[in-house]
Design a protein around this motif. Structure first.
Motif, PDB file in Angstrom:
ATOM      1  N   GLY A  74      30.726  41.008  34.972  1.00 26.57           N
ATOM      2  CA  GLY A  74      30.103  40.682  33.700  1.00 26.57           C
ATOM      3  C   GLY A  74      29.828  41.946  32.909  1.00 26.57           C
ATOM      4  O   GLY A  74      29.714  43.032  33.477  1.00 26.57           O
ATOM      5  N   GLY A  75      29.683  41.777  31.585  1.00 25.73           N
ATOM      6  CA  GLY A  75      29.526  42.948  30.733  1.00 25.73           C
ATOM      7  C   GLY A  75      28.108  43.195  30.250  1.00 25.73           C
ATOM      8  O   GLY A  75      27.687  44.343  30.088  1.00 25.73           O
ATOM      9  N   ALA A  76      27.326  42.153  30.021  1.00 27.67           N
ATOM     10  CA  ALA A  76      25.974  42.292  29.485  1.00 27.67           C
ATOM     11  C   ALA A  76      25.114  41.161  30.028  1.00 27.67           C
ATOM     12  O   ALA A  76      25.558  40.016  30.133  1.00 27.67           O
ATOM     13  CB  ALA A  76      25.986  42.255  27.957  1.00 27.67           C
ATOM     14  N   VAL A  77      23.857  41.473  30.336  1.00 30.60           N
ATOM     15  CA  VAL A  77      22.992  40.489  30.974  1.00 30.60           C
ATOM     16  C   VAL A  77      22.655  39.331  30.045  1.00 30.60           C
ATOM     17  O   VAL A  77      22.314  38.241  30.513  1.00 30.60           O
ATOM     18  CB  VAL A  77      21.712  41.179  31.494  1.00 30.60           C
ATOM     19  N   ASN A  78      22.769  39.535  28.740  1.00 33.11           N
ATOM     20  CA  ASN A  78      22.432  38.449  27.817  1.00 33.11           C
ATOM     21  C   ASN A  78      23.665  37.696  27.317  1.00 33.11           C
ATOM     22  O   ASN A  78      23.597  36.980  26.330  1.00 33.11           O
ATOM     23  CB  ASN A  78      21.619  38.984  26.637  1.00 33.11           C
ATOM     24  N   ALA A  79      24.783  37.873  28.009  1.00 39.39           N
ATOM     25  CA  ALA A  79      26.002  37.143  27.654  1.00 39.39           C
ATOM     26  C   ALA A  79      26.572  36.462  28.889  1.00 39.39           C
ATOM     27  O   ALA A  79      26.625  37.056  29.971  1.00 39.39           O
ATOM     28  CB  ALA A  79      27.037  38.085  27.052  1.00 39.39           C
ATOM     29  N   ILE A  80      26.980  35.213  28.741  1.00 40.22           N
ATOM     30  CA  ILE A  80      27.647  34.506  29.834  1.00 40.22           C
ATOM     31  C   ILE A  80      28.921  35.265  30.195  1.00 40.22           C
ATOM     32  O   ILE A  80      29.761  35.532  29.318  1.00 40.22           O
ATOM     33  CB  ILE A  80      28.004  33.063  29.402  1.00 40.22           C
ATOM     34  N   PRO A  81      29.112  35.644  31.466  1.00 36.98           N
ATOM     35  CA  PRO A  81      30.317  36.384  31.836  1.00 36.98           C
ATOM     36  C   PRO A  81      31.581  35.548  31.631  1.00 36.98           C
ATOM     37  O   PRO A  81      31.660  34.416  32.113  1.00 36.98           O
ATOM     38  CB  PRO A  81      30.106  36.696  33.322  1.00 36.98           C
ATOM     39  N   ASP A  82      32.538  36.119  30.913  1.00 33.84           N
ATOM     40  CA  ASP A  82      33.781  35.385  30.666  1.00 33.84           C
ATOM     41  C   ASP A  82      34.952  35.922  31.481  1.00 33.84           C
ATOM     42  O   ASP A  82      36.046  35.365  31.428  1.00 33.84           O
ATOM     43  CB  ASP A  82      34.125  35.416  29.173  1.00 33.84           C
ATOM     44  N   ASN A  83      34.715  36.985  32.219  1.00 36.60           N
ATOM     45  CA  ASN A  83      35.819  37.593  32.967  1.00 36.60           C
ATOM     46  C   ASN A  83      35.246  38.261  34.214  1.00 36.60           C
ATOM     47  O   ASN A  83      34.491  39.230  34.098  1.00 36.60           O
ATOM     48  CB  ASN A  83      36.540  38.615  32.085  1.00 36.60           C
ATOM     49  N   VAL A  84      35.587  37.766  35.379  1.00 34.57           N
ATOM     50  CA  VAL A  84      35.104  38.326  36.638  1.00 34.57           C
ATOM     51  C   VAL A  84      36.303  38.565  37.553  1.00 34.57           C
ATOM     52  O   VAL A  84      37.186  37.707  37.675  1.00 34.57           O
ATOM     53  CB  VAL A  84      34.089  37.382  37.308  1.00 34.57           C
ATOM     54  N   ILE A  85      36.318  39.739  38.175  1.00 39.51           N
ATOM     55  CA  ILE A  85      37.478  40.146  38.968  1.00 39.51           C
ATOM     56  C   ILE A  85      37.081  40.322  40.428  1.00 39.51           C
ATOM     57  O   ILE A  85      36.062  40.947  40.747  1.00 39.51           O
ATOM     58  CB  ILE A  85      38.087  41.454  38.422  1.00 39.51           C
ATOM     59  N   ILE A  86      37.891  39.775  41.305  1.00 39.48           N
ATOM     60  CA  ILE A  86      37.726  39.886  42.755  1.00 39.48           C
ATOM     61  C   ILE A  86      38.973  40.553  43.330  1.00 39.48           C
ATOM     62  O   ILE A  86      40.091  40.276  42.892  1.00 39.48           O
ATOM     63  CB  ILE A  86      37.539  38.493  43.397  1.00 39.48           C
ATOM     64  N   GLU A  87      38.771  41.444  44.304  1.00 39.43           N
ATOM     65  CA  GLU A  87      39.885  41.964  45.098  1.00 39.43           C
ATOM     66  C   GLU A  87      39.681  41.542  46.538  1.00 39.43           C
ATOM     67  O   GLU A  87      38.544  41.462  47.021  1.00 39.43           O
ATOM     68  CB  GLU A  87      39.976  43.486  45.004  1.00 39.43           C
ATOM     69  N   SER A  88      40.762  41.277  47.231  1.00 36.91           N
ATOM     70  CA  SER A  88      40.652  40.859  48.627  1.00 36.91           C
ATOM     71  C   SER A  88      41.985  41.054  49.330  1.00 36.91           C
ATOM     72  O   SER A  88      43.018  41.323  48.697  1.00 36.91           O
ATOM     73  CB  SER A  88      40.231  39.392  48.721  1.00 36.91           C
ATOM     74  N   TYR A  89      41.956  40.945  50.648  1.00 36.27           N
ATOM     75  CA  TYR A  89      43.156  40.762  51.458  1.00 36.27           C
ATOM     76  C   TYR A  89      43.057  39.409  52.139  1.00 36.27           C
ATOM     77  O   TYR A  89      41.962  38.876  52.338  1.00 36.27           O
ATOM     78  CB  TYR A  89      43.291  41.778  52.599  1.00 36.27           C
ATOM     79  N   VAL A  90      44.206  38.903  52.530  1.00 36.37           N
ATOM     80  CA  VAL A  90      44.281  37.881  53.574  1.00 36.37           C
ATOM     81  C   VAL A  90      45.135  38.488  54.673  1.00 36.37           C
ATOM     82  O   VAL A  90      46.316  38.788  54.469  1.00 36.37           O
ATOM     83  CB  VAL A  90      44.895  36.564  53.055  1.00 36.37           C
ATOM     84  N   ARG A  91      44.511  38.704  55.829  1.00 37.31           N
ATOM     85  CA  ARG A  91      45.204  39.343  56.953  1.00 37.31           C
ATOM     86  C   ARG A  91      45.571  38.299  58.008  1.00 37.31           C
ATOM     87  O   ARG A  91      44.896  37.280  58.149  1.00 37.31           O
ATOM     88  CB  ARG A  91      44.309  40.390  57.622  1.00 37.31           C
ATOM     89  N   GLY A  92      46.617  38.589  58.765  1.00 34.37           N
ATOM     90  CA  GLY A  92      47.010  37.741  59.876  1.00 34.37           C
ATOM     91  C   GLY A  92      48.038  38.435  60.736  1.00 34.37           C
ATOM     92  O   GLY A  92      48.633  39.442  60.326  1.00 34.37           O
ATOM     93  N   ASN A  93      48.272  37.905  61.940  1.00 27.17           N
ATOM     94  CA  ASN A  93      49.159  38.610  62.869  1.00 27.17           C
ATOM     95  C   ASN A  93      50.621  38.202  62.767  1.00 27.17           C
ATOM     96  O   ASN A  93      51.438  38.620  63.575  1.00 27.17           O
ATOM     97  CB  ASN A  93      48.655  38.451  64.312  1.00 27.17           C
ATOM     98  N   SER A  94      50.950  37.363  61.776  1.00 23.73           N
ATOM     99  CA  SER A  94      52.348  37.025  61.500  1.00 23.73           C
ATOM    100  C   SER A  94      52.473  36.678  60.024  1.00 23.73           C
ATOM    101  O   SER A  94      51.492  36.294  59.374  1.00 23.73           O
ATOM    102  CB  SER A  94      52.825  35.852  62.356  1.00 23.73           C
ATOM    103  N   PHE A  95      53.680  36.816  59.516  1.00 20.81           N
ATOM    104  CA  PHE A  95      53.903  36.432  58.121  1.00 20.81           C
ATOM    105  C   PHE A  95      53.581  34.959  57.901  1.00 20.81           C
ATOM    106  O   PHE A  95      53.036  34.575  56.860  1.00 20.81           O
ATOM    107  CB  PHE A  95      55.350  36.712  57.717  1.00 20.81           C
ATOM    108  N   GLU A  96      53.941  34.111  58.872  1.00 20.92           N
ATOM    109  CA  GLU A  96      53.698  32.679  58.732  1.00 20.92           C
ATOM    110  C   GLU A  96      52.205  32.388  58.656  1.00 20.92           C
ATOM    111  O   GLU A  96      51.755  31.575  57.835  1.00 20.92           O
ATOM    112  CB  GLU A  96      54.332  31.930  59.909  1.00 20.92           C
ATOM    113  N   ALA A  97      51.413  33.046  59.511  1.00 15.79           N
ATOM    114  CA  ALA A  97      49.966  32.833  59.506  1.00 15.79           C
ATOM    115  C   ALA A  97      49.344  33.324  58.199  1.00 15.79           C
ATOM    116  O   ALA A  97      48.440  32.686  57.645  1.00 15.79           O
ATOM    117  CB  ALA A  97      49.330  33.542  60.697  1.00 15.79           C
TER     118      ALA A  97
END
Length: 444
Positions: A253-276
């Motif tokens: 969010g950009g400002a406390v008095n404005a409803i956030p219109d854009n939020v960004i998440i980074e993540s991985y999904v890990r597993g022990n095979s490509f299929e998983a």
């Protein structure tokens, strides 16, 4: 002391100086300008002709014994992590080597120096490719996406990028040694999980948070629901697949008095095979989309191939074990365990016999604020000796053992082209929800 150990011992001070400099000058992936320059100068002073990557950090050099045989790739990683709370972190960037890559670089310089000593190559056949590679830590995804847009890189990981560029063409076998805070010797495991890298953008509508919140659509609420939805499906992941999902919010969010219109998440999904990985990633995307749908927000899920699962070959595991047993007083453990971290060494293991074992000598928590090298002798000097022992076992006696390892190996992919074609299938992006007249279509 044999001539190979003595060849490394001669350069103890050079090894220590390399460790100290790179620890004091940490840089994250694809930003390792000072680190790469230092390593380049060290190699050139040793008499090596190096091939620079040029538009990104990193380089390689090939040492030819003059006798026919396979080519062995030995790697060290240039990049640091970000851990601002570490007492030795760069005060401006938060960068710090809390995963021990500086020790890898020190050991590689020691190995490079030892290989130049008279008589060391006399009993070896084939070629040795030494490589200082950037960007193993899969962080700062947004920055790397910008590099992709600019055409500077094709893949997030440095080894994947070097492989794509042809810097490993002609290589038959690969190995590198990682420093660990665990134990007091050498640990050789079967492998580690792979991953998909995710950048998720929740899209809402901004409005005055106090005066007219009903006119907005809160992207932060949608994102937090998405995180809760991921937590709610964790019990559906099978233990044998070693699934790990660990998102962070990088923009909330950009400002406390404005409803956030854009939020960004980074993540991985890990597993022990490509299929998983593929199956778990679809479940995660469904959870993320459901959260957006519940608030009437949209969501852009940007999936990119991270790293392949690491599968250390049988031949290389045994070779690393035998080489470790040749070191006086160093305990060696070989297990079938699969680690739940990821490395782009997995990409190489999909195409050639490879190994990525650990040597102790660090202390604290990996990637933590108390991590540092406690024993430079073990983490750097002994590491260089162990790597030289591996080369001697592989390439000695007309490289018979290296040839056996290659002949017994069955690659997961027949060529790097087939490999890249497959992992490119993980690429996906764009808005996942289409709203029309009271209904919605969702693309996972």
């Amino acid at each position: 002391m044999g001539k190979f150990d003595a060849a490394v011992e001669k350069y103890r001070e050079l090894i220590k100086a390399t460790h100290d400099y790179i620890w004091a000058n940490p840089e994250t992936g694809y930003r390792e300008i000072k680190t790469s320059a230092y390593m380049e100068e060290a190699f050139e002073k040793l008499g090596y002709d190096i091939v620079r990557a040029g538009d990104i950090p990193g380089f390689y050099t090939v040492l030819d014994t003059g006798r026919e045989g396979p080519e062995v790739l030995v790697l060290a990683e240039l990049d640091s992590l970000i851990c601002s709370e570490h007492p030795d972190a760069d005060p401006e960037t938060g960068a710090v080597h809390c995963c021990g890559h500086h020790a890898q670089c020190a050991a590689l310089v020691g190995l490079a120096a030892a290989l130049k000593e008279p008589g060391v190559l006399d009993s070896l056949s084939g070629r040795i490719r030494l490589c200082a590679v950037p960007a193993e830590e899969l962080i700062e995804i947004e920055y790397r996406k910008e590099l992709m847009k600019e055409g500077k890189i094709r893949y997030f990981g440095g080894k994947s990028e070097f492989l794509y560029r042809g810097y490993f063409d002609g290589v038959d076998i690969a190995f590198m040694v990682h420093t660990s805070p665990l134990g007091n010797g050498i640990t050789i495991r079967r492998g580690a999980v792979g991953c998909v890298a995710k950048r998720v953008v929740y899209k809402g509508v901004s409005s005055h948070a106090g005066g007219s919140p009903w006119n907005g659509c809160n992207a932060l609420y949608a994102a937090t629901l998405g995180l809760q939805a991921i937590n709610s499906i964790r019990e559906t992941f099978k233990e044998q697949d070693i699934i790990r999902v660990h998102p962070i919010i990088t923009q909330g969010g950009g400002a406390v008095n404005a409803i956030p219109d854009n939020v960004i998440i980074e993540s991985y999904v890990r597993g022990n095979s490509f299929e998983a990985i593929r199956e778990a990633n679809q479940r995660v995307n469904r959870a993320l989309c459901g959260a957006a749908l519940s608030l009437g927000a949209n969501i852009d899920i940007q999936d990119n191939p991270g790293y392949a699962p690491l599968v250390n070959s049988d031949g290389m595991m045994q070779l690393a074990y035998d080489a470790g047993m040749n070191l006086e007083g160093i305990p060696v453990t070989k297990t079938e365990d699969i680690g739940s971290g990821s490395t782009d060494m997995g990409d190489l293991s999909s195409l050639m016999p490879a190994i990525h074992p650990n040597i102790s000598g660090a202390q604290g928590k990996s990637h933590g604020s108390d991590y540092r090298i406690r024993d430079i002798e073990l983490a750097c000097v002994t590491s260089a000796k162990w790597q030289l022992e591996m080369l001697v076992l592989m390439l000695g006696n007309n490289a018979v053992r290296a040839k056996e390892i290659i002949s017994e190996f069955k690659p997961a992919f027949a060529s790097k082209e087939k490999y890249f074609n497959y992992i490119d299938s993980f690429n996906s992006n764009g808005d996942r929800i289409t709203y029309t007249d009271g209904s919605a279509n969702v693309r996972l």
